[in-house]
Write a protein that holds these residues in place. Sequence first.
Motif, short mmCIF file in Angstrom:
data_model
loop_
_atom_site.label_atom_id
_atom_site.label_comp_id
_atom_site.label_asym_id
_atom_site.label_seq_id
_atom_site.Cartn_x
_atom_site.Cartn_y
_atom_site.Cartn_z
N ASP A 1 -3.37 -2.15 -4.81
CA ASP A 1 -4.77 -2.42 -5.09
C ASP A 1 -5.46 -1.14 -5.52
OD1 ASP A 1 -4.41 -4.99 -4.25
OD2 ASP A 1 -5.28 -4.69 -2.26
N LYS B 1 -6.85 -13.67 -1.11
CA LYS B 1 -6.59 -12.23 -0.96
C LYS B 1 -6.77 -11.85 0.50
CE LYS B 1 -6.09 -7.87 -1.69
NZ LYS B 1 -4.78 -7.32 -2.00
N TYR C 1 -6.45 -8.70 3.32
CA TYR C 1 -6.31 -7.26 3.55
C TYR C 1 -5.58 -7.11 4.89
CZ TYR C 1 -10.02 -6.86 0.05
OH TYR C 1 -10.77 -6.94 -1.09
N GLY D 1 -9.88 -11.73 2.94
CA GLY D 1 -10.86 -11.31 1.92
C GLY D 1 -11.45 -12.54 1.30
N GLY E 1 -17.18 -12.07 0.30
CA GLY E 1 -15.99 -12.11 -0.55
C GLY E 1 -16.29 -12.13 -2.04
N THR F 1 -17.28 -9.61 -4.15
CA THR F 1 -16.65 -8.51 -4.89
C THR F 1 -15.13 -8.66 -4.87
OG1 THR F 1 -18.50 -7.07 -4.42
CG2 THR F 1 -16.43 -5.99 -4.98
N THR F 2 -14.60 -9.10 -3.73
CA THR F 2 -13.14 -9.30 -3.65
C THR F 2 -12.70 -10.34 -4.69
OG1 THR F 2 -13.10 -8.73 -1.32
CG2 THR F 2 -11.26 -10.04 -2.13
N THR F 3 -13.47 -11.41 -4.80
CA THR F 3 -13.13 -12.45 -5.79
C THR F 3 -13.09 -11.85 -7.20
OG1 THR F 3 -14.25 -14.07 -4.41
CG2 THR F 3 -13.79 -14.70 -6.68
N ARG G 1 -12.86 -8.74 -8.19
CA ARG G 1 -11.85 -7.70 -8.41
C ARG G 1 -10.44 -8.29 -8.41
NH1 ARG G 1 -11.37 -3.31 -5.43
NH2 ARG G 1 -11.42 -1.81 -7.12
N THR G 2 -10.26 -9.38 -7.68
CA THR G 2 -8.95 -10.03 -7.70
C THR G 2 -8.74 -10.72 -9.05
OG1 THR G 2 -9.15 -10.39 -5.33
CG2 THR G 2 -7.41 -11.60 -6.45
N LEU H 1 -7.38 -5.95 -7.71
CA LEU H 1 -6.74 -6.20 -6.42
C LEU H 1 -5.59 -7.18 -6.65
CD1 LEU H 1 -9.87 -6.83 -4.14
CD2 LEU H 1 -8.58 -4.71 -4.40
#
Lengths: 357, 298
Positions: free
Chosen positions: A354, B14, B16, B21, B44, B46-48, B50-51, B56
């Motif tokens: 990541d 995702k 962590y 996430g 979640g 930003t995680t979404t 960036r994935t 990510l």
Amino acid sequence: MIGRTFLMEFRRGWKGLTLFLIVVMITAGGMVQFYPAVEEAMGGQPEGAENVKMDIEGSTVELSWEQYPNVTEYKVLQDNRSHMLTSTLVYNGTENYTEVQLETNETKYFAVLGILNGTDEVKFIGMATTVKTSTAFDELMESDFYRGLRGDREFSMTDIKGFISIEFFSWWFLLSGLYIGYISVNSITKDFEEKRMDLIFSTPLSRTRYILEKFAAIAFYSFIMVLLTGLIMVGSAQTLDVSVDAVNMISAIMGSWPVLLVVEAVAMLCAIFFVESRRAVGMTLLFAFTQYALQIISNFAKKYEYIGEMGILGHWDYNQVLFDEVFGYADFLLLTVITAIILTAAIFVFKKRDIPI
Amino acid sequence: MNDDIVLKMRGLTKYYGDAVGIEDLDLNVYRGEIMGFLGPNGAGKTTTIRTVLGLLKKSAGKAKIFGLDSHEDSVKIRRRVGYLPGEFGMFNDLKVKSFLRYLLSLSDVKSEEKMMDVGNRLELEFDRKIKELSKGNRQKVGLVQAFMADQDLIILDEPTAGLDPLMQQRFYELLREEKDRGKTVFMSSHVLAEVEEVCDRVAIIKEGKLQVVEDIESLRNKVGKKLIVEFSEEVSPGEFRMKGVNELEVDDKKFSMVVTENLDEVIKKVSAHSIVNMNLETFSLEQLFLRYYSEGEA
């Protein structure tokens, strides 16, 4: 698009890179300029050797010297080292000659002194030694540390090649390797730490190309640094009344380039693995110091040679180029292959991980 | 309809380590729409984003952009996607224009026309050094870089953070223009008013799980309207206990209720009595949002 990251490294880092380059060039060029002074100060016979005649027959040393006016008494001191700090008196008399029996094969130094008539004043007449080339530097070269730097090769610091080998090549890796390792780590970790990665990878730049361009930029810089340093050394030597083989000198230092590439690749792997500068720099510097230590240890004795072979510095034999005029192409290739493997590992790790915020 | 899906997530997950996430997200974003992505901090969002962009590594599921796998075809996708990260750094020693040109060059875009246009509209000072910029001006640089390559999909993470109200309005105008030009926008935001103002649909995420995906109008209808009425006479609360009436509260002659169905019936029952005061209000997105989070499901 290709080469933009490469160019950006220079655009942003040119001040620091130039400054270091100037420091390296001044150091390399200036160091050579010290050679004549060193040769003159240390390269001849002991002080006053022309005043003392010495003949050795078996274990007997015959010392003689000119009579000096107003000198009524002569003293001869003997020591194992030229500094004479631990000397013992072996003759005290009025004759201008004496014989000394040697009990061992150890190096002996003799100092002849005269006592002026009616006074306590001492006149230094001269020194003699049983060693054929007895200089302070030569004695130094016999110490463990310098033997580590020389390997099993015999040479003198009063020779320009020996001087450069000891005074420049022996620490060149520490200077250049640590710096290249440091900037290589920071070229990547700063993008993590200063949160630039998201913007950089919002563009169609692949992670592979990012690493390769960063690597290429620093590899190019290190090539220029090594080449310029070699040229400066040769140029500096040309200004002296000393003959050096320019091709050999430059070839010897160019052999360090793939060593620096390995350090760079290790630094980038550490940067990708640790993500933050402090730990990545720490691991890279540890790697570089370890390589240096391995090399020194391996040079202490033939039986430790295999230790040196395990490290990257064992594959940069600058003395072989300087003294034998043989360039280690196989070592050069091997180091390049090692670099490629480590760099591939760095790319692999980067592609799998990541990008932290 | 499938051709119109620009961004598709299926079971996107995702983790962590052991922490979640995002988990099992299914979401479509259609061509030409502006989709808002709402949720509190840590939900979640930003995680979404960036994935989906491959920054990510996903733990499970799929994300496709323009029909391409967001991880395997990440470089191809990024040729068509503009992205404003929620947090980003720049080369502080460069001037704004130099930095933007560098990013443009990485995108292989030669024209600076759009960069200049968007920048001028946001009153960005191109010749200032980045280290001299305020937070708002840094955000403008981020916005310009997201739009300047004229990408087909623009993903924005908290786009108006740090912008003053005037600049926010200009940004909304910009979004509407992009939508009119057929571009697709997927934006996360805390600012519900802006989502309400510019978005066609909204997805709400909570603790890594998608709660609802609706267009804003139907979301309002689904949640209903709040009716507050004060009668001049005694009225039995039982009259209003009917299908579609929720959260009935009675304070003497003052009644408050949320009407999700049968509004016509409710109004008829109210009008059968003498009224002192009455208010029928539509929930704002902010109120809707709060209801989702305070009650779980609307």
